[in-house]
Write an enzyme that holds these catalytic residues in place. Structure first.
Site, PDB file in Angstrom:
ATOM      1  N   ARG A 122       0.688  -1.374  -0.151  1.00  0.00           N
ATOM      2  CA  ARG A 122      -0.183  -0.056   0.413  1.00  0.00           C
ATOM      3  C   ARG A 122       1.018   1.312   0.168  1.00  0.00           C
ATOM      4  O   ARG A 122       2.696   1.003   1.005  1.00  0.00           O
ATOM      5  CB  ARG A 122      -1.133   0.267   1.286  1.00  0.00           C
ATOM      6  CG  ARG A 122      -1.780  -1.000   1.130  1.00  0.00           C
ATOM      7  CD  ARG A 122      -3.483  -0.353   0.474  1.00  0.00           C
ATOM      8  NE  ARG A 122      -3.750  -1.612   0.168  1.00  0.00           N
ATOM      9  CZ  ARG A 122      -4.401  -2.679  -0.715  1.00  0.00           C
ATOM     10  NH1 ARG A 122      -4.136  -3.006  -1.483  1.00  0.00           N
ATOM     11  NH2 ARG A 122      -5.304  -3.982  -0.360  1.00  0.00           N
TER      12      ARG A 122
ATOM     13  N   HIS B  18      -0.848  -0.041 -10.156  1.00  0.00           N
ATOM     14  CA  HIS B  18      -1.446  -0.430  -9.000  1.00  0.00           C
ATOM     15  C   HIS B  18      -1.638  -1.996  -9.607  1.00  0.00           C
ATOM     16  O   HIS B  18      -3.191  -1.592 -10.043  1.00  0.00           O
ATOM     17  CB  HIS B  18      -2.431   0.096  -8.485  1.00  0.00           C
ATOM     18  CG  HIS B  18      -2.722  -0.814  -7.149  1.00  0.00           C
ATOM     19  ND1 HIS B  18      -3.602   0.155  -5.492  1.00  0.00           N
ATOM     20  CD2 HIS B  18      -2.747  -1.899  -6.635  1.00  0.00           C
ATOM     21  CE1 HIS B  18      -3.625  -0.866  -5.119  1.00  0.00           C
ATOM     22  NE2 HIS B  18      -3.495  -2.306  -5.110  1.00  0.00           N
TER      23      HIS B  18
HETATM   24  N1  LIG Z   1      -0.335  -3.543  -5.429  1.00  0.00           N
HETATM   25  C1  LIG Z   1      -1.345  -5.454  -5.620  1.00  0.00           C
HETATM   26  O1  LIG Z   1      -1.806  -5.279  -6.929  1.00  0.00           O
HETATM   27  C2  LIG Z   1      -1.459  -6.022  -4.635  1.00  0.00           C
HETATM   28  C3  LIG Z   1      -2.880  -7.095  -4.434  1.00  0.00           C
HETATM   29  C4  LIG Z   1      -3.130  -7.589  -2.947  1.00  0.00           C
HETATM   30  C5  LIG Z   1      -2.604  -7.706  -2.070  1.00  0.00           C
HETATM   31  N2  LIG Z   1      -1.741  -6.412  -1.737  1.00  0.00           N
HETATM   32  C6  LIG Z   1      -1.338  -5.993  -0.220  1.00  0.00           C
HETATM   33  O2  LIG Z   1      -0.445  -7.140  -0.236  1.00  0.00           O
HETATM   34  C7  LIG Z   1      -1.196  -6.982   0.764  1.00  0.00           C
HETATM   35  C8  LIG Z   1      -0.305  -8.164   1.792  1.00  0.00           C
HETATM   36  O3  LIG Z   1      -1.989  -9.128   1.399  1.00  0.00           O
HETATM   37  P1  LIG Z   1      -1.811 -10.715   2.312  1.00  0.00           P
HETATM   38  O4  LIG Z   1      -2.646 -11.855   1.253  1.00  0.00           O
HETATM   39  O5  LIG Z   1      -0.033 -11.708   1.830  1.00  0.00           O
HETATM   40  O6  LIG Z   1      -2.003 -10.755   3.239  1.00  0.00           O
HETATM   41  P2  LIG Z   1      -1.241 -11.380   4.815  1.00  0.00           P
HETATM   42  O7  LIG Z   1      -1.820 -12.757   4.123  1.00  0.00           O
HETATM   43  O8  LIG Z   1      -2.381 -11.256   5.718  1.00  0.00           O
HETATM   44  O9  LIG Z   1       0.199 -11.540   5.382  1.00  0.00           O
HETATM   45  C9  LIG Z   1      -0.073 -10.534   6.045  1.00  0.00           C
HETATM   46  C10 LIG Z   1       1.733 -10.534   6.687  1.00  0.00           C
HETATM   47  O10 LIG Z   1       1.804  -8.963   6.467  1.00  0.00           O
HETATM   48  C11 LIG Z   1       2.466  -9.489   8.476  1.00  0.00           C
HETATM   49  N3  LIG Z   1       2.117  -8.773   9.288  1.00  0.00           N
HETATM   50  C12 LIG Z   1       1.002  -8.054   9.220  1.00  0.00           C
HETATM   51  N4  LIG Z   1       1.182  -6.796  10.460  1.00  0.00           N
HETATM   52  C13 LIG Z   1       2.920  -7.493  10.880  1.00  0.00           C
HETATM   53  C14 LIG Z   1       3.877  -5.974  11.214  1.00  0.00           C
HETATM   54  N5  LIG Z   1       3.036  -5.465  12.654  1.00  0.00           N
HETATM   55  N6  LIG Z   1       4.550  -6.031  11.347  1.00  0.00           N
HETATM   56  C15 LIG Z   1       5.409  -7.555  11.269  1.00  0.00           C
HETATM   57  N7  LIG Z   1       4.689  -7.944   9.912  1.00  0.00           N
HETATM   58  C16 LIG Z   1       2.984  -7.963  10.114  1.00  0.00           C
HETATM   59  C17 LIG Z   1       1.802 -10.426   8.976  1.00  0.00           C
HETATM   60  O11 LIG Z   1       2.370 -11.417  10.451  1.00  0.00           O
HETATM   61  P3  LIG Z   1       1.581 -13.097  10.736  1.00  0.00           P
HETATM   62  O12 LIG Z   1       2.014 -13.535   9.650  1.00  0.00           O
HETATM   63  O13 LIG Z   1       2.211 -12.849  11.786  1.00  0.00           O
HETATM   64  O14 LIG Z   1      -0.024 -13.034  10.372  1.00  0.00           O
HETATM   65  C18 LIG Z   1       2.283 -11.826   7.738  1.00  0.00           C
HETATM   66  O15 LIG Z   1       2.750 -12.110   7.349  1.00  0.00           O
HETATM   67  C19 LIG Z   1      -2.010  -6.989   0.869  1.00  0.00           C
HETATM   68  O16 LIG Z   1      -2.866  -6.303   2.334  1.00  0.00           O
HETATM   69  C20 LIG Z   1      -3.007  -5.803   0.109  1.00  0.00           C
HETATM   70  O17 LIG Z   1      -2.431  -4.137   0.648  1.00  0.00           O
HETATM   71  C21 LIG Z   1      -1.397  -5.686  -2.821  1.00  0.00           C
END
Ligand SMILES: NC(=O)c1ccc[n+]([C@@H]2O[C@H](COP(=O)([O-])OP(=O)(O)OC[C@H]3O[C@@H](n4cnc5c(N)ncnc54)[C@H](OP(=O)(O)O)[C@@H]3O)[C@@H](O)[C@H]2O)c1
Length: 306
Positions: free
Chosen positions: A221, A269
């Site tokens: 983000r 994006h």
């Molecule tokens: N650019 C694009 O097209 C696009 C597309 C899709 C998603 N995204 C972004 O990518 C993000 C991640 O997606 P995802 O599906 O992989 O999310 P996810 O499965 O919810 O994984 C989030 C990861 O971040 C870690 N995390 C959360 N808060 C943290 C903190 N304060 N300090 C350290 N680590 C932290 C979590 O730790 P834990 O494992 O310990 O919970 C987890 O490993 C989304 O939230 C979205 O913003 C972007």
């Protein structure tokens, strides 16, 4: 069963068709103010009015992985919010990040410039061991990205909130471990959710801790990154550059300095798009599991923010 669809800026008809086909007994319709109560909703950027008018909703399926915008709304605490988990996004993210890392590591931007100048020039091979990649966020997308990078023999580190054990990946967890993770990292990939804890986490202080010649790939983000701090650190020579897919304001305003910066690559994006057929199939599978009383993946913890 009543399913309502509320997708801001997206055509709802294919979603209605896909869900109606899977659930011929259900009423599937596009939401409009005053619409009847639904049991399940499929949403993208719904207005607060939608939430307020649907107090009986059991499940809200967000057709993306990130729920930061959705959680800005006032949601009933008992509502089950479900994110897309993977649904074809992680492979796209792995492609995008591997491409960005390899383009930087192999200096393809330099070769492009040479091509433009009609110049046959040779660059000294760089050592992969000097390009440790640190993936911040080891969730659905981050883990897939980290594993894809391992295929190219880059040293790969990961950082998450809770401890992880992934073969061949040096895993760091929790805020106290962040400095050590950053110091071990040359190419930083951000794949954390946007929460109050992670907003502005990529700033002058943290990015200064990357190894000299560091490179930033932000695919999570825009509000994770302090734009001016990134530019300052690139211009000072501490960072080599950045590939950015997400921005504080989207579309990125025409006068934003990222557009013209020679060491910043901007994409709109697009690193991991929602794939409609995969997403519909996933939502259908989850509704069927709920009907059978089975647990489902991808439930958002509203307190945690992701
Ligand atoms: N650019 C694009 O097209 C696009 C597309 C899709 C998603 N995204 C972004 O990518 C993000 C991640 O997606 P995802 O599906 O992989 O999310 P996810 O499965 O919810 O994984 C989030 C990861 O971040 C870690 N995390 C959360 N808060 C943290 C903190 N304060 N300090 C350290 N680590 C932290 C979590 O730790 P834990 O494992 O310990 O919970 C987890 O490993 C989304 O939230 C979205 O913003 C972007």
């Amino acid at each position: 069963m009543n399913i309502t669809i509320c997708l801001s800026g997206l055509a709802p008809e294919p979603w209605v068709r896909g869900l109606a086909q899977a659930f011929p007994q259900a009423a599937v319709s596009v939401w409009a103010p005053g619409a009847p109560q639904a049991d399940h909703a499929v949403v993208w950027a719904p207005p607060q009015q939608f939430i307020d008018e649907q107090p009986g909703l059991k499940t809200l399926f967000n057709i993306g992985a990130g729920v930061d915008a959705l959680l800005q709304l006032k949601l009933p605490p008992a509502l089950t919010v479900v994110r897309l988990d993977d649904a074809g996004m992680s492979v796209q993210m792995a492609e995008y990040v591997c491409h960005a890392v390899i383009r930087h590591f192999r200096e393809f931007d330099g070769y492009d410039a040479d091509t433009q100048a009609g110049q046959w020039s040779f660059r000294k091979p760089r050592s992969r061991a000097d390009f440790a990649v640190g993936v911040m966020g080891l969730g659905v997308l981050g883990e897939r990205v980290a594993k894809a990078l391992q295929v190219f023999d880059f040293p790969v580190h990961g950082y998450s909130r809770s401890p992880k054990d992934l073969p061949g990946i040096r895993c760091f967890s929790g805020a106290p471990a962040l400095p050590e993770f950053l110091a071990a990292t040359r190419v930083l990939v951000n794949l954390m959710p946007l929460t109050p804890e992670t907003e502005n986490i990529l700033n002058r202080r943290t990015l200064s801790q990357l190894q000299p010649g560091g490179y930033v790939i932000n695919v999570a983000r825009g509000r994770h990154l302090v734009d001016d701090d990134l530019i300052t650190l690139i211009d000072s020579g501490h960072l080599a550059g950045a590939t950015l897919d997400v921005f504080r304001t989207e579309p990125l305003p025409a006068n934003h300095p990222f557009w013209a910066h020679p060491r910043i690559t901007v994409t709109p994006h697009t690193s991991a798009r929602t794939l409609r057929e995969e997403s519909i199939a996933q939502i259908v599978g989850k509704i069927q599991a709920l009907q059978r009383g089975q647990p489902i993946n991808g439930i958002v913890d509203q307190q945690r923010g992701y």
